[in-house]
Design a protein around this motif. Sequence first.
Motif, short mmCIF file in Angstrom:
data_model
loop_
_atom_site.label_atom_id
_atom_site.label_comp_id
_atom_site.label_asym_id
_atom_site.label_seq_id
_atom_site.Cartn_x
_atom_site.Cartn_y
_atom_site.Cartn_z
N VAL A 85 23.34 32.39 23.84
CA VAL A 85 24.20 33.74 23.33
C VAL A 85 24.58 34.72 24.30
CG1 VAL A 85 23.88 35.72 21.73
CG2 VAL A 85 23.44 33.72 20.80
N ILE A 88 27.18 32.92 26.95
CA ILE A 88 28.46 33.01 26.08
C ILE A 88 29.10 34.48 26.09
CG2 ILE A 88 29.77 32.70 23.86
CD1 ILE A 88 27.78 30.35 23.23
N ASP A 89 28.31 35.39 25.74
CA ASP A 89 28.54 37.02 25.76
C ASP A 89 29.14 37.48 26.99
OD1 ASP A 89 28.47 37.24 23.11
OD2 ASP A 89 26.62 38.45 22.90
N SER A 158 26.61 35.52 18.88
CA SER A 158 27.60 35.82 19.92
C SER A 158 28.51 36.78 19.70
CB SER A 158 28.11 34.56 20.44
OG SER A 158 27.17 33.90 21.11
N LEU A 162 28.33 40.75 20.97
CA LEU A 162 29.50 40.97 22.10
C LEU A 162 29.84 42.63 22.48
CD1 LEU A 162 31.25 39.13 23.62
CD2 LEU A 162 33.05 39.36 21.99
N THR A 214 21.79 41.71 24.73
CA THR A 214 22.12 40.46 23.75
C THR A 214 20.59 39.55 23.87
OG1 THR A 214 22.71 39.40 26.06
CG2 THR A 214 24.60 40.39 24.38
#
Lengths: 279, 400
Positions: A85, A88-89, A158, A162, A214
Motif C-alpha cells: 500500500v 503504491i501510494d 491504497s 492516498l 500509510t
Amino acid sequence: MTALSAFFYRKPKLRLGFLLSAPLLWLGLAYLGALAALFVTAFWHTDAFTGQVVIEWSLDNFTTLFSDAVYRTITFRTVGIAALVTVIDAVIAFPMAFAMAKLASPRAQRILVIAVMTPLWASYLVKAYAWRSMLSGNGALNWLSPGYGVTATIITLSYLWLPYMILPIYAGLERLPDSLVDASGDLGARSFRTFRSVILPLTFPAIVAGSIFTFSLSLGDYIAVKIVGGTSQMLGNVVYDNIGAANNLPFAATVATVPVVIMLVYLAAVRRTGALDNL
Amino acid sequence: MKNRKTRLAGLLGASLLLAACGTSGTSSSAPPGAQGFTPPKLEALKALGQPEGQLNVLAWPGYAENGSNDPKINWVTPFEQQTGCKVNVKPFGTSDEAVTLMKTGQYDVVSASGDASLRLVASGDVEPVNTALVPNYADVQPFLKDKSWNSVGGVAYGIPHGWGANLLTWRTDKVTPAPGSWSVMFDANSPYKGKVIAYDSPIYIADAALYLMAHQPDLGIKNPYALDDKQFTAAVNLLKQQRPLVSEYWSDYLKESQALKNGDAVVGTAWQVTVNLTKGEGAPLESAVPSEGATGWSDTWMVAAKSAHKTCAYKWLDYIVSPKVNAQVAEYFGEAPANTKACAEMTDKTLCDTYHASDSAYASKIAYWTTPIPQCLDGRTDVKCKDYGEWTKAWTEIKG
C-alpha cells in the motif's frame, strides 16, 4: 500577574518545566501510560467461562503468539499489505504532488489541495463499502481484482490512505526552491538527473513522513479487510476478534504489541537514514 | 440407506438432547449447577415496587425498536407511556459483544442468546427471575421453558422470547437442484466453490460438528457444543477444508444480504430476517433446514444483577412477551414468537406456520447456541471438552 511573570522570567528552568508540564503529563499518562497498560495486560489471561481477567503473570500468550504458525502468517500478510500500500501510494502520489506544487498555477494549486482533501471528509465506511460494490461480481471495477481478498484489500487501503501520502510530499515539494531545479538545469543536468540528484534527496523526508502514515494506518486496519477482504484477515482482525468475540483482552494486548514493535523497528530504520532529522 | 442412517442419527441426537435438558431442568436432587458450574448466589426479586422511571436495554438489532429506524415500527414508546419508564436502547451485533457490554453494569435488561446466557449467569452479571411477577410467562411455549440456556438447576434466569434456525439459504436461479443437505457448503467437490458464504464466529464450529454428527457417526458427537479433542479436531479440519470454497465470512447481516443479491455468494448460512430482506429486494432466494438439522438461537430476556431499575425491568420483561408485542418483534425480526397467543396477533397470519412457532418437533431439530465449557454439556465426565476460548483460537486458525 506581572509579579508572576517576573518570577518566571528570573527562573528560566522553572519556567520551562512549567510550560512543558502539561504536554509531558499528556504524553506520559495518556500515551505512554496506555501503551504500558497494554503491555502489562499481555502477561495476564482470562477465565475461559466468565471472561473475567485473571491477574496471574505468565508468558503463555507470547508462547502462543510465537509457536502458532497462523499468527506468523497473519503478521507477514499484514506487513506485506502495508508495504505494498505504501509503495503504491508513493508511486501515485509523487507525480500528483509534483504537478500540484510545481506545475499548477497558485489558484489551481488551492483547488487541487481541496480536491485531494475532499475524500477525507467522507466517512471511511462509505468509501470502503463503495469499493465493495465496485469490486463485486457485477461491479464496475470488477476486472481490477479476482473477487474479494488480499488484492481487493490493497486496492481499497491504497485509495483510503492516498491523501496522507500526497499532502506531506506536496508540502515537501513546495518548500523545495525552484532555483535549485533551475541551477541543476543550468549545470547541464537532464530532467531525470535533476530528479535523481536534486528533487528526490530533498523530498525524501517528506516521502518518509507519508510512508509512516500509510504504513502504520494499514498495519492497524481491520475494517477494510472485513468489508472487501473475503476470507483473509490481518493483525487488526485478530485483535478485534479477541476483544469482541473471545472477550480475551490479554491475548488481544499480546497481538497488539506486534504492530507496535514493527513500527518501532520501522522508525529506527528510518531514523538511521537521517530522514527524521528534516521533519 | 444413507438417508435412513442420517435420520436415525438425527433422532438419536435429538432424544439425547432432550434427555440432557430433562435432567438439568427438572431433577431437584441434582447438585447446583447441573451444567458443571455453580452460579454465584443471587436472589430473584420478591415483589414489584414503584417504577424507577428509567430502563437501559441491551438488545439484538430489531428487538427494541423505538421508531428511529422506521417511524412505523415502534413498540418502545407505548411501553414508556404505560409505565413511565424512559427507555434507552443499545443494540449489539454479536453475543460476545453483549457479554462484554453487560460487564459494564450499565444495562438493566438484555436479550441473550444461548451462547451468551450461561456466561452471564456464571459471572454473576444476571440474576434469577421471579416468573410469578411476569404474568405473560404462563403463555410461553412449554418447550422453551427450563432449558439449559435459560435456567440453572431448575431456577429460571429469564423469559424466553423467540427462536429460529440458522438456515441453509441459496439462490434459486444459480443453485439447482434445491440442496437438501449442508454438503453443498462442506463437500470439497461442491459445485459452488468460491460462492459459499459462512457465519463469522467461533460458534460456527458447531455447524461443522452438526454436519459430522450425521456424516461421521463413528466420531460419537452427541451435542455440537460438547466436543472432545478428537471431535473438535475433526470439526476444525472440516472447516479448514471448507475455507477454499468460501467467498467470505459474514457477521453483518446486511453485508451478507448484499453478497447474495449481487451473486457474489449463491449459497450460505442465513437468518430468516436476511432472507426476507434480500427477497424483498428482488433476489430469488430460498431457505430451509436441511436433513442434518441446523444450529439456531433461542433468546431470553434477562435482568442484570446490578440493575437499579428492577421494577421497570420486570415491567419490560412482561411487556416484551405480551402477545401483541411479541408478535410485532417476531414479525419484524423474522423468528418464532415464544408466546402461544402471539400468533393470533400477527399481521401476516401465515408467519407462525413459516417459523414453525408451535411445532415442538421442529424446535427440537435445532441445536441452539450454547457456550462450550470444559465440562461436557452432553453429560460425559470421562473426557474434557474444548471451551469457548479454544474455539476462538481455532477460529483464527481456520480463517488463516
